[in-house]
Design a protein around this motif. Sequence first.
Motif, mmCIF file in Angstrom:
data_model
loop_
_atom_site.group_PDB
_atom_site.id
_atom_site.type_symbol
_atom_site.label_atom_id
_atom_site.label_comp_id
_atom_site.label_asym_id
_atom_site.label_seq_id
_atom_site.Cartn_x
_atom_site.Cartn_y
_atom_site.Cartn_z
ATOM 1 N N TRP A 195 -4.011 -5.287 86.807
ATOM 2 C CA TRP A 195 -2.595 -5.583 86.744
ATOM 3 C C TRP A 195 -2.285 -6.440 85.527
ATOM 4 O O TRP A 195 -2.912 -7.473 85.307
ATOM 5 N N ARG A 196 -1.314 -6.015 84.755
ATOM 6 C CA ARG A 196 -0.967 -6.725 83.507
ATOM 7 C C ARG A 196 -0.521 -8.160 83.749
ATOM 8 O O ARG A 196 -0.780 -9.041 82.930
ATOM 9 N N GLU A 197 0.147 -8.406 84.855
ATOM 10 C CA GLU A 197 0.710 -9.735 85.108
ATOM 11 C C GLU A 197 -0.219 -10.650 85.897
ATOM 12 O O GLU A 197 0.082 -11.822 86.060
ATOM 13 N N GLU A 233 -4.397 -6.150 104.115
ATOM 14 C CA GLU A 233 -4.630 -7.592 104.100
ATOM 15 C C GLU A 233 -4.583 -8.121 102.671
ATOM 16 O O GLU A 233 -4.004 -9.172 102.405
ATOM 17 N N SER A 234 -5.158 -7.367 101.728
ATOM 18 C CA SER A 234 -5.152 -7.790 100.332
ATOM 19 C C SER A 234 -3.746 -7.774 99.747
ATOM 20 O O SER A 234 -3.383 -8.665 98.982
ATOM 21 N N GLU A 235 -2.963 -6.759 100.096
ATOM 22 C CA GLU A 235 -1.559 -6.713 99.659
ATOM 23 C C GLU A 235 -0.826 -7.968 100.125
ATOM 24 O O GLU A 235 -0.123 -8.615 99.350
ATOM 25 N N ILE A 270 2.115 -12.652 93.675
ATOM 26 C CA ILE A 270 1.685 -11.586 92.768
ATOM 27 C C ILE A 270 2.189 -10.260 93.305
ATOM 28 O O ILE A 270 1.778 -9.827 94.382
ATOM 29 N N GLN A 271 3.090 -9.653 92.585
ATOM 30 C CA GLN A 271 3.674 -8.388 93.029
ATOM 31 C C GLN A 271 2.836 -7.208 92.552
ATOM 32 O O GLN A 271 3.260 -6.412 91.713
#
Length: 180
Positions: free
Chosen positions: A127-129, A21-23, A31-32
Amino acid sequence: MTTIRLAEAADLDALIALRIESETWLHAAGIQQWVDRERGIRNLREGVAAGVTYVVDDGGTVAATLTLNGPDRDFWTDEDDPENALYLYKFIIGPAHRGTGLGDALLDWACAEAEGRGKALLRLDCWRENKSLQRYYLDRGFHHVRTVQVAGRGSGALFERPADLRTTTRSLTSAVTDEC
């Protein structure tokens, strides 16, 4: 009643559903992050088996999960004094509990766990991005240590917070024993 306890094998289906669900939520927001579902499921299984993954049980429903473990040596170096911290991974809040303050209470609980284990810091890599996620942690008393790039890893924005910091008055009932 909302309690936090060690995850058990019987929780795996609920944890996997929470992760998926979070993915989906992240990807819908553009947000990839968490794009390797099989790796994510394997990490959950390994965390449960190792006794380092926790669930938040809200009346029989898994509302959230987090993993507390040692340093990811891809990111934290000897110069960081990695043994002086507890590390937060796979921090997921279910959709019905986002925005309720549960995340703040869990971060405080994780800090208390770190402090109780003789650690001065709670650390994480994110996550960097994902600038929104980074802002979330900054707003909760973490400070940015540095951002690193490691081949094959999208994570690498490193954050830490003093283990003795508490940011909310909300608390969780712990079903975790002193053995953890």
